[in-house]
Design an enzyme around this catalytic site. Structure first.
Site, PDB file in Angstrom:
ATOM      1  N   GLY A  84       9.152  -7.982 -16.064  1.00 28.48           N
ATOM      2  CA  GLY A  84       9.846  -9.146 -16.586  1.00 28.48           C
ATOM      3  C   GLY A  84       9.589  -9.158 -18.080  1.00 28.48           C
ATOM      4  O   GLY A  84       9.778  -8.148 -18.738  1.00 28.48           O
ATOM      5  N   GLU A  85       9.088 -10.248 -18.566  1.00 28.45           N
ATOM      6  CA  GLU A  85       8.738 -10.341 -19.989  1.00 28.45           C
ATOM      7  C   GLU A  85       7.297 -10.842 -20.051  1.00 28.45           C
ATOM      8  O   GLU A  85       7.026 -11.987 -19.699  1.00 28.45           O
ATOM      9  CB  GLU A  85       9.723 -11.297 -20.673  1.00 28.45           C
ATOM     10  CG  GLU A  85       9.784 -11.142 -22.174  1.00 28.45           C
ATOM     11  CD  GLU A  85      10.097  -9.719 -22.620  1.00 28.45           C
ATOM     12  OE1 GLU A  85      11.099  -9.150 -22.174  1.00 28.45           O
ATOM     13  OE2 GLU A  85       9.329  -9.181 -23.430  1.00 28.45           O
ATOM     14  N   SER A  86       6.399  -9.949 -20.474  1.00 27.40           N
ATOM     15  CA  SER A  86       4.972 -10.275 -20.383  1.00 27.40           C
ATOM     16  C   SER A  86       4.598 -11.503 -21.229  1.00 27.40           C
ATOM     17  O   SER A  86       3.692 -12.256 -20.853  1.00 27.40           O
ATOM     18  CB  SER A  86       4.124  -9.072 -20.786  1.00 27.40           C
ATOM     19  OG  SER A  86       4.444  -8.674 -22.095  1.00 27.40           O
TER      20      SER A  86
ATOM     21  N   CYS B 291       5.437  -2.445 -15.189  1.00 28.31           N
ATOM     22  CA  CYS B 291       6.008  -2.744 -16.503  1.00 28.31           C
ATOM     23  C   CYS B 291       5.315  -3.954 -17.145  1.00 28.31           C
ATOM     24  O   CYS B 291       4.171  -3.838 -17.562  1.00 28.31           O
ATOM     25  CB  CYS B 291       7.525  -2.888 -16.381  1.00 28.31           C
ATOM     26  SG  CYS B 291       8.351  -2.599 -17.947  1.00 28.31           S
TER      27      CYS B 291
ATOM     28  N   ILE C 161      12.433   0.405 -18.397  1.00 28.07           N
ATOM     29  CA  ILE C 161      13.216  -0.616 -19.104  1.00 28.07           C
ATOM     30  C   ILE C 161      12.313  -1.291 -20.138  1.00 28.07           C
ATOM     31  O   ILE C 161      11.409  -2.031 -19.776  1.00 28.07           O
ATOM     32  CB  ILE C 161      13.773  -1.676 -18.118  1.00 28.07           C
ATOM     33  CG1 ILE C 161      14.617  -1.002 -17.023  1.00 28.07           C
ATOM     34  CG2 ILE C 161      14.604  -2.719 -18.877  1.00 28.07           C
ATOM     35  CD1 ILE C 161      14.999  -1.931 -15.880  1.00 28.07           C
ATOM     36  N   ARG C 162      12.531  -0.978 -21.377  1.00 27.29           N
ATOM     37  CA  ARG C 162      11.692  -1.521 -22.465  1.00 27.29           C
ATOM     38  C   ARG C 162      10.212  -1.481 -22.047  1.00 27.29           C
ATOM     39  O   ARG C 162       9.487  -2.473 -22.065  1.00 27.29           O
ATOM     40  CB  ARG C 162      12.143  -2.940 -22.835  1.00 27.29           C
ATOM     41  CG  ARG C 162      13.597  -2.933 -23.331  1.00 27.29           C
ATOM     42  CD  ARG C 162      14.137  -4.318 -23.603  1.00 27.29           C
ATOM     43  NE  ARG C 162      13.357  -4.946 -24.640  1.00 27.29           N
ATOM     44  CZ  ARG C 162      12.734  -6.121 -24.492  1.00 27.29           C
ATOM     45  NH1 ARG C 162      12.788  -6.768 -23.360  1.00 27.29           N
ATOM     46  NH2 ARG C 162      12.072  -6.634 -25.481  1.00 27.29           N
TER      47      ARG C 162
ATOM     48  N   HIS D 209       9.755   1.010 -13.003  1.00 28.85           N
ATOM     49  CA  HIS D 209      10.103  -0.015 -12.007  1.00 28.85           C
ATOM     50  C   HIS D 209      10.352   0.594 -10.623  1.00 28.85           C
ATOM     51  O   HIS D 209      11.518   0.840 -10.273  1.00 28.85           O
ATOM     52  CB  HIS D 209      11.378  -0.742 -12.452  1.00 28.85           C
ATOM     53  CG  HIS D 209      11.169  -1.684 -13.577  1.00 28.85           C
ATOM     54  ND1 HIS D 209      10.865  -3.017 -13.396  1.00 28.85           N
ATOM     55  CD2 HIS D 209      11.213  -1.493 -14.913  1.00 28.85           C
ATOM     56  CE1 HIS D 209      10.736  -3.602 -14.566  1.00 28.85           C
ATOM     57  NE2 HIS D 209      10.948  -2.704 -15.509  1.00 28.85           N
TER      58      HIS D 209
ATOM     59  N   GLU E 204      10.403  -0.772  -7.840  1.00 28.24           N
ATOM     60  CA  GLU E 204      11.137  -1.698  -6.959  1.00 28.24           C
ATOM     61  C   GLU E 204      12.646  -1.563  -7.141  1.00 28.24           C
ATOM     62  O   GLU E 204      13.403  -2.115  -6.359  1.00 28.24           O
ATOM     63  CB  GLU E 204      10.664  -3.139  -7.213  1.00 28.24           C
ATOM     64  CG  GLU E 204      11.174  -3.815  -8.471  1.00 28.24           C
ATOM     65  CD  GLU E 204      10.513  -3.317  -9.758  1.00 28.24           C
ATOM     66  OE1 GLU E 204       9.698  -2.372  -9.714  1.00 28.24           O
ATOM     67  OE2 GLU E 204      10.843  -3.869 -10.830  1.00 28.24           O
TER      68      GLU E 204
END
Ligand code: GLN
Length: 205
Positions: A46-48, A78, A136-137, A183, A185
Site C-alpha cells: 500500500g503506502e507505508s 512491499c 510496484i514502486r 507483490h 498476492e
C-alpha cells in the site's frame, strides 16, 4: 490456524484470498483487539507512510510492535516490508519501522524508469520453477544484516542501471519474519504464502 491481515490500507482482499486458497482462515486487523489469538500476521502493500499514520490513529502501533517483539510470524510485502525493516530512507521523518528484520530499505528506490516492473525470480527455497514477481514502486534493499537470509535477488543492473554492484535482495527471511519487495498476492502462484504458512507451522511444533 488464524492469520491476521493488517487492514488499514492496501492489498488486504488479495492477501486474504490467497490465504483462503490455502485453506487458511484469516482476520482483518483494524483494532488492537483484532491481534488476539493470531498465529501470524500479514502486512500488505500500500503506502507505508499512510499505513504508518493509520497505525498511530488506530491504536495498533504499539500492540503490533509488542506482538512482533514476542516473535509473532509476520509476512510483509512491499509497504509491509518497509514497516518491518530496521531503517527507512526517503520516508516521512516520523515514519514507523519495527526493526523485525534487519534491513535498510529506500522507499521507491528503484528509480523512475523502474518504478514498476515484472520479472522472473529464481527462488531455490520454493523449488526450481521461477517466481513471477510484480514490483510496484518497490522498496530497494540497501543493506541486510548477518542474520538475514536472502531468498531471492534481482541483478544490480535492475535497481541501479549502469552500475555494477552486488545483486539486490528482494525476498528475505529472518526467523519468523518474511518480507518481499514485490507483490505475491497479485499473481496466481501461492508458493510464497504457503512458505509463510509453513514457517508458522514450524514455529508451532
Ligand atoms: N512505495 C510504497 C511505499 O512507500 C510501497 C508501494 C507498494 O506497497 N506497492 O510505501
Amino acid at each position: 490456524m488464524l492469520v491476521g491481515v493488517l487492514a488499514l490500507q492496501g492489498d488486504v482482499t488479495e492477501h486474504r484470498a490467497a490465504l483462503a486458497e490455502l485453506g487458511v482462515e484469516s482476520r482483518p486487523v483494524r483494532r488492537p483487539e483484532d491481534l488476539s489469538g493470531l498465529d501470524g500476521v500479514v502486512l500488505p502493500g500500500g503506502e507505508s507512510t499512510t499505513v504508518s499514520l493509520l497505525l498511530g490513529s488506530s491504536g495498533l502501533a504499539e500492540p503490533l510492535g509488542k506482538e512482533l517483539e514476542r516473535g509473532l510470524p509476520a509476512f510483509g510485502t512491499c509497504a509491509g516490508m518497509i514497516l518491518l525493516a530496521s531503517s527507512v530512507s526517503d520516508g516521512r521523518p516520523d515514519q514507523r519501522c519495527y526493526g523485525a528484520v534487519d534491513l535498510a530499505v529506500r522507499r521507491n528506490g528503484y528509480g523512475r524508469q523502474l518504478a514498476s516492473f515484472e520479472c522472473d525470480l529464481e527462488v531455490p527455497a520454493l523449488g526450481s520453477e521461477p517466481v513471477h514477481a510484480v514490483f510496484i514502486r518497490a522498496p530497494l534493499v540497501e543493506g541486510a544484516g548477518d542474520g538475514v537470509e536472502v531468498l531471492a535477488t534481482v541483478p544490480a543492473a535492475a535497481s541501479s542501471p549502469g552500475q555494477t554492484s552486488d545483486p539486490t535482495p528482494v525476498l528475505c527471511r529472518q526467523g519468523p519474519v518474511l518480507v518481499s519487495a514485490f507483490h505475491p498476492e497479485l499473481t496466481d502462484d501461492r508458493r510464497l504464502h504457503r512458505y509463510f504458512v509453513s514457517t508458522i507451522e514450524e514455529r508451532g511444533r
